[in-house]
Design a protein around this motif. Structure first.
Motif, PDB file in Angstrom:
ATOM      1  N   GLY A 206     -69.272  45.473 -39.393  1.00 19.66           N
ATOM      2  CA  GLY A 206     -68.988  44.106 -39.822  1.00 19.66           C
ATOM      3  C   GLY A 206     -68.116  44.092 -41.062  1.00 19.66           C
ATOM      4  O   GLY A 206     -67.462  45.085 -41.395  1.00 19.66           O
ATOM      5  N   THR A 207     -68.115  42.986 -41.759  1.00 23.57           N
ATOM      6  CA  THR A 207     -67.245  42.800 -42.917  1.00 23.57           C
ATOM      7  C   THR A 207     -67.986  43.108 -44.218  1.00 23.57           C
ATOM      8  O   THR A 207     -69.221  43.159 -44.248  1.00 23.57           O
ATOM      9  CB  THR A 207     -66.749  41.356 -42.983  1.00 23.57           C
ATOM     10  OG1 THR A 207     -67.869  40.488 -43.261  1.00 23.57           O
ATOM     11  CG2 THR A 207     -66.084  40.936 -41.678  1.00 23.57           C
ATOM     12  N   PRO A 208     -67.233  43.309 -45.315  1.00 31.28           N
ATOM     13  CA  PRO A 208     -67.882  43.481 -46.621  1.00 31.28           C
ATOM     14  C   PRO A 208     -68.814  42.331 -46.970  1.00 31.28           C
ATOM     15  O   PRO A 208     -69.892  42.555 -47.541  1.00 31.28           O
ATOM     16  CB  PRO A 208     -66.694  43.565 -47.578  1.00 31.28           C
ATOM     17  CG  PRO A 208     -65.596  44.153 -46.761  1.00 31.28           C
ATOM     18  CD  PRO A 208     -65.770  43.551 -45.396  1.00 31.28           C
ATOM     19  N   CYS A 209     -68.433  41.119 -46.644  1.00 33.92           N
ATOM     20  CA  CYS A 209     -69.298  39.971 -46.932  1.00 33.92           C
ATOM     21  C   CYS A 209     -70.614  40.062 -46.168  1.00 33.92           C
ATOM     22  O   CYS A 209     -71.675  39.679 -46.689  1.00 33.92           O
ATOM     23  CB  CYS A 209     -68.583  38.658 -46.598  1.00 33.92           C
ATOM     24  SG  CYS A 209     -67.346  38.169 -47.822  1.00 33.92           S
TER      25      CYS A 209
ATOM     26  N   LYS B 150     -72.851  42.460 -47.887  1.00 33.83           N
ATOM     27  CA  LYS B 150     -73.427  41.811 -49.068  1.00 33.83           C
ATOM     28  C   LYS B 150     -74.584  40.894 -48.675  1.00 33.83           C
ATOM     29  O   LYS B 150     -75.603  40.827 -49.377  1.00 33.83           O
ATOM     30  CB  LYS B 150     -72.344  41.021 -49.810  1.00 33.83           C
ATOM     31  CG  LYS B 150     -71.293  41.907 -50.465  1.00 33.83           C
ATOM     32  CD  LYS B 150     -70.188  41.084 -51.111  1.00 33.83           C
ATOM     33  CE  LYS B 150     -69.120  41.988 -51.701  1.00 33.83           C
ATOM     34  NZ  LYS B 150     -68.014  41.217 -52.315  1.00 33.83           N
ATOM     35  N   GLN B 151     -74.440  40.199 -47.574  1.00 35.27           N
ATOM     36  CA  GLN B 151     -75.534  39.343 -47.096  1.00 35.27           C
ATOM     37  C   GLN B 151     -76.763  40.181 -46.762  1.00 35.27           C
ATOM     38  O   GLN B 151     -77.899  39.778 -47.040  1.00 35.27           O
ATOM     39  CB  GLN B 151     -75.083  38.563 -45.864  1.00 35.27           C
ATOM     40  CG  GLN B 151     -74.034  37.501 -46.151  1.00 35.27           C
ATOM     41  CD  GLN B 151     -73.491  36.875 -44.875  1.00 35.27           C
ATOM     42  OE1 GLN B 151     -74.167  36.829 -43.844  1.00 35.27           O
ATOM     43  NE2 GLN B 151     -72.253  36.399 -44.924  1.00 35.27           N
ATOM     44  N   LEU B 152     -76.549  41.358 -46.168  1.00 35.47           N
ATOM     45  CA  LEU B 152     -77.659  42.254 -45.848  1.00 35.47           C
ATOM     46  C   LEU B 152     -78.396  42.662 -47.124  1.00 35.47           C
ATOM     47  O   LEU B 152     -79.635  42.596 -47.195  1.00 35.47           O
ATOM     48  CB  LEU B 152     -77.112  43.491 -45.120  1.00 35.47           C
ATOM     49  CG  LEU B 152     -78.076  44.529 -44.550  1.00 35.47           C
ATOM     50  CD1 LEU B 152     -77.333  45.411 -43.541  1.00 35.47           C
ATOM     51  CD2 LEU B 152     -78.718  45.413 -45.600  1.00 35.47           C
ATOM     52  N   ILE B 153     -77.639  43.096 -48.125  1.00 32.53           N
ATOM     53  CA  ILE B 153     -78.246  43.547 -49.379  1.00 32.53           C
ATOM     54  C   ILE B 153     -78.940  42.391 -50.092  1.00 32.53           C
ATOM     55  O   ILE B 153     -80.039  42.546 -50.645  1.00 32.53           O
ATOM     56  CB  ILE B 153     -77.175  44.198 -50.274  1.00 32.53           C
ATOM     57  CG1 ILE B 153     -76.636  45.466 -49.598  1.00 32.53           C
ATOM     58  CG2 ILE B 153     -77.731  44.524 -51.658  1.00 32.53           C
ATOM     59  CD1 ILE B 153     -75.426  46.064 -50.259  1.00 32.53           C
ATOM     60  N   ASP B 154     -78.324  41.226 -50.062  1.00 28.33           N
ATOM     61  CA  ASP B 154     -78.917  40.052 -50.693  1.00 28.33           C
ATOM     62  C   ASP B 154     -80.239  39.689 -50.026  1.00 28.33           C
ATOM     63  O   ASP B 154     -81.232  39.339 -50.689  1.00 28.33           O
ATOM     64  CB  ASP B 154     -77.938  38.877 -50.604  1.00 28.33           C
ATOM     65  CG  ASP B 154     -78.191  37.823 -51.674  1.00 28.33           C
ATOM     66  OD1 ASP B 154     -78.941  38.094 -52.629  1.00 28.33           O
ATOM     67  OD2 ASP B 154     -77.630  36.719 -51.546  1.00 28.33           O
TER      68      ASP B 154
ATOM     69  N   GLN C 269     -72.354  49.569 -57.286  1.00 23.46           N
ATOM     70  CA  GLN C 269     -73.381  48.935 -58.105  1.00 23.46           C
ATOM     71  C   GLN C 269     -73.068  47.466 -58.369  1.00 23.46           C
ATOM     72  O   GLN C 269     -73.964  46.617 -58.332  1.00 23.46           O
ATOM     73  CB  GLN C 269     -73.506  49.656 -59.452  1.00 23.46           C
ATOM     74  CG  GLN C 269     -74.342  50.916 -59.431  1.00 23.46           C
ATOM     75  CD  GLN C 269     -74.477  51.519 -60.817  1.00 23.46           C
ATOM     76  OE1 GLN C 269     -73.532  52.092 -61.358  1.00 23.46           O
ATOM     77  NE2 GLN C 269     -75.650  51.386 -61.407  1.00 23.46           N
ATOM     78  N   GLU C 270     -71.812  47.174 -58.635  1.00 23.96           N
ATOM     79  CA  GLU C 270     -71.462  45.829 -59.090  1.00 23.96           C
ATOM     80  C   GLU C 270     -70.890  44.951 -57.980  1.00 23.96           C
ATOM     81  O   GLU C 270     -71.226  43.772 -57.888  1.00 23.96           O
ATOM     82  CB  GLU C 270     -70.501  45.930 -60.275  1.00 23.96           C
ATOM     83  CG  GLU C 270     -71.140  46.671 -61.443  1.00 23.96           C
ATOM     84  CD  GLU C 270     -70.393  46.506 -62.745  1.00 23.96           C
ATOM     85  OE1 GLU C 270     -69.194  46.146 -62.715  1.00 23.96           O
ATOM     86  OE2 GLU C 270     -71.006  46.734 -63.802  1.00 23.96           O
ATOM     87  N   GLU C 271     -70.047  45.493 -57.126  1.00 26.40           N
ATOM     88  CA  GLU C 271     -69.451  44.693 -56.065  1.00 26.40           C
ATOM     89  C   GLU C 271     -70.472  44.395 -54.964  1.00 26.40           C
ATOM     90  O   GLU C 271     -70.517  43.284 -54.438  1.00 26.40           O
ATOM     91  CB  GLU C 271     -68.237  45.426 -55.477  1.00 26.40           C
ATOM     92  CG  GLU C 271     -67.537  44.683 -54.347  1.00 26.40           C
ATOM     93  CD  GLU C 271     -66.790  43.436 -54.813  1.00 26.40           C
ATOM     94  OE1 GLU C 271     -66.443  42.589 -53.961  1.00 26.40           O
ATOM     95  OE2 GLU C 271     -66.542  43.320 -56.040  1.00 26.40           O
ATOM     96  N   TYR C 272     -71.288  45.398 -54.622  1.00 34.10           N
ATOM     97  CA  TYR C 272     -72.238  45.242 -53.516  1.00 34.10           C
ATOM     98  C   TYR C 272     -73.689  45.124 -53.970  1.00 34.10           C
ATOM     99  O   TYR C 272     -74.572  44.914 -53.138  1.00 34.10           O
ATOM    100  CB  TYR C 272     -72.098  46.405 -52.537  1.00 34.10           C
ATOM    101  CG  TYR C 272     -70.838  46.322 -51.699  1.00 34.10           C
ATOM    102  CD1 TYR C 272     -70.782  45.499 -50.584  1.00 34.10           C
ATOM    103  CD2 TYR C 272     -69.695  47.040 -52.043  1.00 34.10           C
ATOM    104  CE1 TYR C 272     -69.630  45.401 -49.818  1.00 34.10           C
ATOM    105  CE2 TYR C 272     -68.535  46.952 -51.285  1.00 34.10           C
ATOM    106  CZ  TYR C 272     -68.507  46.128 -50.171  1.00 34.10           C
ATOM    107  OH  TYR C 272     -67.361  46.029 -49.418  1.00 34.10           O
ATOM    108  N   GLN C 273     -73.923  45.309 -55.261  1.00 31.74           N
ATOM    109  CA  GLN C 273     -75.273  45.157 -55.824  1.00 31.74           C
ATOM    110  C   GLN C 273     -76.270  46.195 -55.298  1.00 31.74           C
ATOM    111  O   GLN C 273     -77.470  45.920 -55.180  1.00 31.74           O
ATOM    112  CB  GLN C 273     -75.812  43.744 -55.578  1.00 31.74           C
ATOM    113  CG  GLN C 273     -75.007  42.646 -56.264  1.00 31.74           C
ATOM    114  CD  GLN C 273     -75.202  42.655 -57.780  1.00 31.74           C
ATOM    115  OE1 GLN C 273     -76.247  42.292 -58.279  1.00 31.74           O
ATOM    116  NE2 GLN C 273     -74.173  43.076 -58.504  1.00 31.74           N
TER     117      GLN C 273
END
Length: 684
Positions: free
Chosen positions: A249-252, A255-259, A331-335
């Protein structure tokens, strides 16, 4: 974000306290000079970088300088480091694929720069999802090392696409606190679907994260995230280090997965590969500037003979910037909360660990075989990662057992929080392959599970992805083999093979969990005894996805016995959450009786008993405890809940201490311990 420093604050080098290390392990005293020399190399490099303009703060944000940088006026400034190149051009949809219209200008120190003016209407010429390509020396087609999004183009090599969506994803949940007891669910997004295809970030977020949370794990370790052109490499032949794999999938969406994981209270670790890189040139780092070096050592030192991959030159300034910035990016872009570093043994030694037995003699760790440059990089990486985020956890995949690798840098250590207890799964597989369980030696099992360095965290695990790969078998498969296809139904006739398999599977996991370390890891699917090995689509299996998936229907089907193993795994984790044995001091083993096949130990005030005997149960078996009181069963692997015979059930009976010291413990109780059974006793 806890522990985050501001851009105005310099990162001060930690003040050394080597004496603390030497006091804890007096055998290190003869090597004090070498330990101090290594710390001196680290300190000198740290201070050197900090003295440059911007210091470590800017140095670890190389992604804000290299690659495409978007300016407020709609223009773009693109920079690359290619010291061996004599020309670089950029082509793409923005210039009609003109290979000559946009040449880079050579700067000093091997850097190159291109300024792309804004469109006449003021818009940016590099629009979202447009394809671009670097041309080095007029005929070498390359992907930028700093590319944040790459994907296959027309089924060919991975190529760079601009990823700059109009509405980038905004995180809604803060990072979670650092777990006191770390229970890791090792995961691979692509295989997490039951179907014969590559799974997605969204599917993992919606379908798998709730399972992980429900199983009592408090951390996930995501594998194969850094882009790798060859899927069957399991993510360990990285081609684009800053690009999250587009196959899921996409970077976004990542990020939703990690969030979502953070929303569920799950700590998220990234499996980082900084030990080597793919040899690909068209879509990798190899020969980026047309030379054999650039990011890597030239000659034999730059190639791993077993992995057929390239080895980084950790003495090169721009390589350090690239790798340290890579950690900060995630660490910062993807948390991401922390990192599991792959291939640390290969980094630590010039031999790459090939053919090394690592007997534990200290000379092995302080001789000329140690790669000081790589060791100093790891010290830098750990120290900076923890300064960026004090909650960060780092884990080393190191089989050599180098002393102090999991001690702070200011003690002369390498700065990791944990190392993987790699001898533990090796022991279990060897026992299952070569010996009948009635011949297992209790002393050998206890020694392997407790043989770790004092005050250095160990991640214990019975099996990880390594044991699941084709060519080996999962523990469940070693135990039950073909019977898993015929006798796993709760409606089928009983099978002695399956009964033994269920019992030993639970016992192996619990004793590893409780005795083997300060953290625990399980590979996706092994919690319910996934029946088959793991094999990615490749030429050797006709590109089949049949073994590159997880069969969740097996554990969800209440008529199958997989549910028993899954339920045991869940209860085991929930009890650890309650009693906290992973975050407690190592266990005191009071009994390892070879004839009875019984092991007993206490940890965190809890009594663990294991009877590995295949057919001998014991009544009124005396076992020592240090604390007086009433001990009750809180978990028993023989419970019918886990497919056992129900000879002992939780909360059944009281076991009062009797004032009789036993096996060097202050007191004792008497219990019934059935054969092939593990029991946990605890006081109210």
């Amino acid at each position: 974000m806890g522990g985050k420093y501001s851009a105005m604050d310099p990162m001060e080098v930690p003040v050394p306290d080597i004496e603390k290390l030497l006091q804890r392990d007096s055998y290190l005293k003869p090597y004090e000079r070498e330990i101090r020399r290594r710390y001196g190399c680290f300190k000198d490099l740290w201070n050197q970088i900090e003295s440059w303009e911007g210091g470590l703060e800017d140095f670890t944000k190389g992604y804000n300088y290299f690659g495409p940088q978007y300016n407020n006026d709609g223009s773009v400034t693109w920079r690359e480091w290619a010291p061996g190149a004599h020309s670089i051009h950029l082509q793409g949809e923005f210039n009609g694929w003109n290979p000559k219209s946009h040449p880079f200008k050579r700067l000093e120190y091997g850097k190159w720069e291109l300024h792309i003016t804004a469109n006449p209407d003021g818009s940016c010429p590099l629009k979202h999802d447009t394809r671009v390509q670097l041309i080095v020396n007029d005929n070498l087609y390359r992907v930028s090392p700093w590319a944040s999004y790459v994907k296959p183009f027309e089924g060919f090599t991975y190529q760079q696409f601009i990823y700059k969506p109009d509405r980038p994803y905004q995180f809604k949940n803060p990072k979670v606190p650092r777990p006191k007891s770390l229970r890791i669910y090792e995961s691979h997004v692509g295989i997490a679907t039951p179907e014969g295809r590559v799974g997605t970030y969204n599917e993992f977020r919606d379908n798998v994260l709730p399972r992980i949370k429900n199983q009592g794990y408090n951390a996930i370790q995501l594998m194969a995230i850094m882009e790798h052109a060859y899927y069957a490499s399991f993510g360990y032949q990285v081609t684009s280090f800053f690009a999250a794999s587009s196959r899921y999938g996409t970077p976004c969406e990542l990020k939703q997965l990690i969030d979502r994981a953070h929303e569920l209270g799950l700590y998220v670790l990234l499996d980082v590969v900084h030990s080597h890189a793919s040899k690909n040139t068209l879509d990798g780092l190899n020969e980026f500037d047309g030379t054999n070096s650039c990011y890597f050592h030239d000659g034999p030192r730059g190639t791993h003979s077993l992995w057929d991959s390239r080895l980084f030159n950790y003495s090169e300034t721009e390589v350090l910037r690239f790798l340290l910035s890579n950690l900060r990016w995630y660490q910062e872009e993807y948390q991401f909360d922390g990192f599991r570093f792959d291939g640390v043994t290969s980094m630590l030694y010039h031999s790459r660990g090939i053919g090394e037995g690592f007997s534990g003699q200290y000379d092995e760790y302080y001789g000329l075989n140690v790669d000081t440059e790589a060791l100093v990089y790891l010290m830098l990486a750990n120290e900076i990662t923890h300064k960026i985020d004090s909650r960060a956890i780092t884990i080393a995949e190191d089989v050599s057992g180098m002393p102090a690798i999991c001690r702070p840098v200011d003690e002369g250590g390498s700065g990791f929080d944990y190392r993987l207890g790699m001898a533990i799964p090796d022991m279990w597989i060897k026992l299952l392959k070569e010996e009948r369980d009635e011949n297992w030696q209790m002393g050998h099992i206890v020694h392997t599970l407790t043989n770790r360095r004092w005050m250095e965290g160990t991640v214990a695990y019975a099996e990880s992805h390594d044991q699941a790969l084709v060519g080996d078998k999962t523990i469940a498969f070693w135990l039950m083999d073909a019977a898993m296809y015929t006798h796993m139904s709760t409606l089928s006739e009983s099978s002695a093979i399956v009964e033994r398999g269920l019992a030993l599977h639970c016992m192996i996991r619990l004793i590893t969990h409780a005795l083997g370390g300060e953290a625990y890891l399980n590979f996706i699917g092994n919690e319910f005894g996934h029946p088959e090995w793991l094999d990615f689509p490749r030429a050797g299996n006709n590109s089949s996805y049949h073994y590159a998936r997880r069969q969740w229907h097996l554990v969800d089907d209440q008529l199958l016995k997989y549910k028993y193993l899954n339920e045991f795994d869940k209860d085991m984790n929930n009890l650890e959450e309650r009693y906290g044995w992973l975050s407690s001091d190592p266990a005191y083993v009071s009994c390892k009786h070879e004839g009875d096949k019984v092991i007993a130990f206490e940890r965190a005030g809890v009594l663990f008993m294991f009877n590995f005997h295949p057919d001998q149960s014991f009544t009124d078996y005396r076992v020592g405890v240090n604390e007086p009181g009433n001990y009750r069963v809180v978990l028993c692997s023989d419970s019918t809940k886990y497919g056992g015979f129900g000879r002992v059930e939780p909360n059944g009976g009281n076991h009062m201490t009797q004032g009789i010291p036993w096996n060097n413990r202050n007191d004792s109780i008497q219990v019934y311990i059935p054969c092939r059974t593990a029991i946990i006793y605890a006081r109210p």
